[in-house]
Scaffold this motif. Structure first.
Motif, short mmCIF file in Angstrom:
data_model
loop_
_atom_site.label_atom_id
_atom_site.label_comp_id
_atom_site.label_asym_id
_atom_site.label_seq_id
_atom_site.Cartn_x
_atom_site.Cartn_y
_atom_site.Cartn_z
N ILE A 33 -38.96 -32.07 -29.77
CA ILE A 33 -39.57 -32.28 -31.28
C ILE A 33 -41.21 -31.80 -31.64
O ILE A 33 -41.74 -31.32 -32.14
N ASN A 34 -41.73 -33.81 -30.91
CA ASN A 34 -43.03 -33.90 -31.32
C ASN A 34 -43.85 -33.00 -29.88
O ASN A 34 -45.11 -33.18 -29.60
N HIS A 35 -43.83 -31.72 -29.62
CA HIS A 35 -44.19 -31.02 -28.64
C HIS A 35 -44.18 -31.30 -26.73
O HIS A 35 -44.97 -31.07 -25.92
N SER A 36 -43.51 -32.50 -26.71
CA SER A 36 -43.45 -33.32 -24.74
C SER A 36 -42.92 -32.09 -24.67
O SER A 36 -42.40 -32.00 -24.46
N ASN A 37 -43.73 -32.07 -23.21
CA ASN A 37 -42.62 -30.95 -21.99
C ASN A 37 -42.26 -32.25 -21.45
O ASN A 37 -42.82 -33.56 -21.33
N PHE A 38 -40.52 -31.95 -20.46
CA PHE A 38 -40.28 -32.90 -20.20
C PHE A 38 -39.16 -32.08 -18.66
O PHE A 38 -39.74 -30.88 -18.85
N ILE A 39 -39.09 -33.00 -17.81
CA ILE A 39 -38.50 -32.36 -17.05
C ILE A 39 -37.17 -32.99 -16.29
O ILE A 39 -37.54 -34.06 -16.28
N GLU A 40 -36.02 -32.49 -16.61
CA GLU A 40 -35.24 -32.96 -15.40
C GLU A 40 -34.88 -32.34 -14.09
O GLU A 40 -34.81 -31.62 -13.90
N VAL A 41 -34.92 -33.30 -13.17
CA VAL A 41 -34.25 -32.72 -11.64
C VAL A 41 -33.00 -34.17 -11.56
O VAL A 41 -33.16 -34.75 -11.91
N TYR A 42 -32.41 -32.70 -11.55
CA TYR A 42 -30.83 -32.65 -10.48
C TYR A 42 -30.55 -33.04 -9.57
O TYR A 42 -30.79 -32.12 -8.07
N LEU A 43 -30.18 -33.69 -8.66
CA LEU A 43 -29.75 -34.13 -7.52
C LEU A 43 -28.37 -34.40 -6.76
O LEU A 43 -27.78 -34.86 -6.79
N GLN A 44 -27.38 -33.70 -5.81
CA GLN A 44 -26.70 -33.69 -5.05
C GLN A 44 -26.41 -34.15 -3.72
O GLN A 44 -27.34 -32.49 -3.31
N VAL A 45 -26.40 -35.46 -3.32
CA VAL A 45 -26.34 -35.06 -1.84
C VAL A 45 -24.89 -35.82 -1.15
O VAL A 45 -24.21 -35.92 -1.93
N LYS A 46 -24.65 -34.17 -0.58
CA LYS A 46 -22.70 -34.18 -0.29
C LYS A 46 -22.78 -35.51 1.65
O LYS A 46 -23.43 -36.07 1.82
N GLY A 47 -21.21 -36.74 0.44
CA GLY A 47 -21.21 -37.53 1.08
C GLY A 47 -21.24 -37.28 2.93
O GLY A 47 -21.37 -38.26 3.57
N ASN A 48 -20.45 -36.35 3.20
CA ASN A 48 -20.11 -35.85 4.95
C ASN A 48 -21.17 -35.97 5.43
O ASN A 48 -21.48 -35.21 6.49
#
Length: 121
Positions: A33-48
């Motif tokens: 809302i206050n015009h700050s920029n965000f990035i979300e990084v999603y990570l999945q590492v396979k257990g095998n």
């Protein structure tokens, strides 16, 4: 005989050098809302693809994660942490994956994102 030993040693070396983490990475950008920029990084590492260490009846795994946000040769922001498996795993045959999400405030602009993953076991 020498040829078969060479092939055996070469095959053994080659199989170890091919071990790689199987990871899926995506990201999303947001503006607050206050015009700050965000990035979300999603990570999945396979257990095998992860090496689990067994102590008594409990399995654990750890992956070192490094995120670098770069503009040219300049590092604008970074994060470095250890992603750990859930506690108390007694069976890893079910295909446990390590999942994480990181949210970072970052100035507006275009960036190159460099992600480094390393199996710690």
């Amino acid at each position: 005989m020498k040829k078969s030993i060479f092939i055996g040693i070469f095959s053994l070396f080659f199989s170890f050098s091919l071990h790689a983490l199987d990871a899926h990475i995506s990201y999303a950008t947001f503006k607050s809302i206050n015009h700050s920029n965000f990035i979300e990084v999603y990570l999945q590492v396979k257990g095998n693809s992860i090496t689990f260490e067994q102590v008594d009846e409990i399995y654990t795994a750890e992956v070192a994660v490094q995120l670098l946000f770069m503009q040219g040769d300049k590092i604008v922001d970074f994060d470095k942490y250890i992603l750990k498996s859930p506690e108390g795993l007694t069976d890893i045959r079910a295909g446990v994956s390590l999942i994480d999400m990181k949210r970072l405030a970052i100035p507006e602009g275009e960036y190159d994102l460099e992600i480094t993953l390393k199996d710690l076991y």
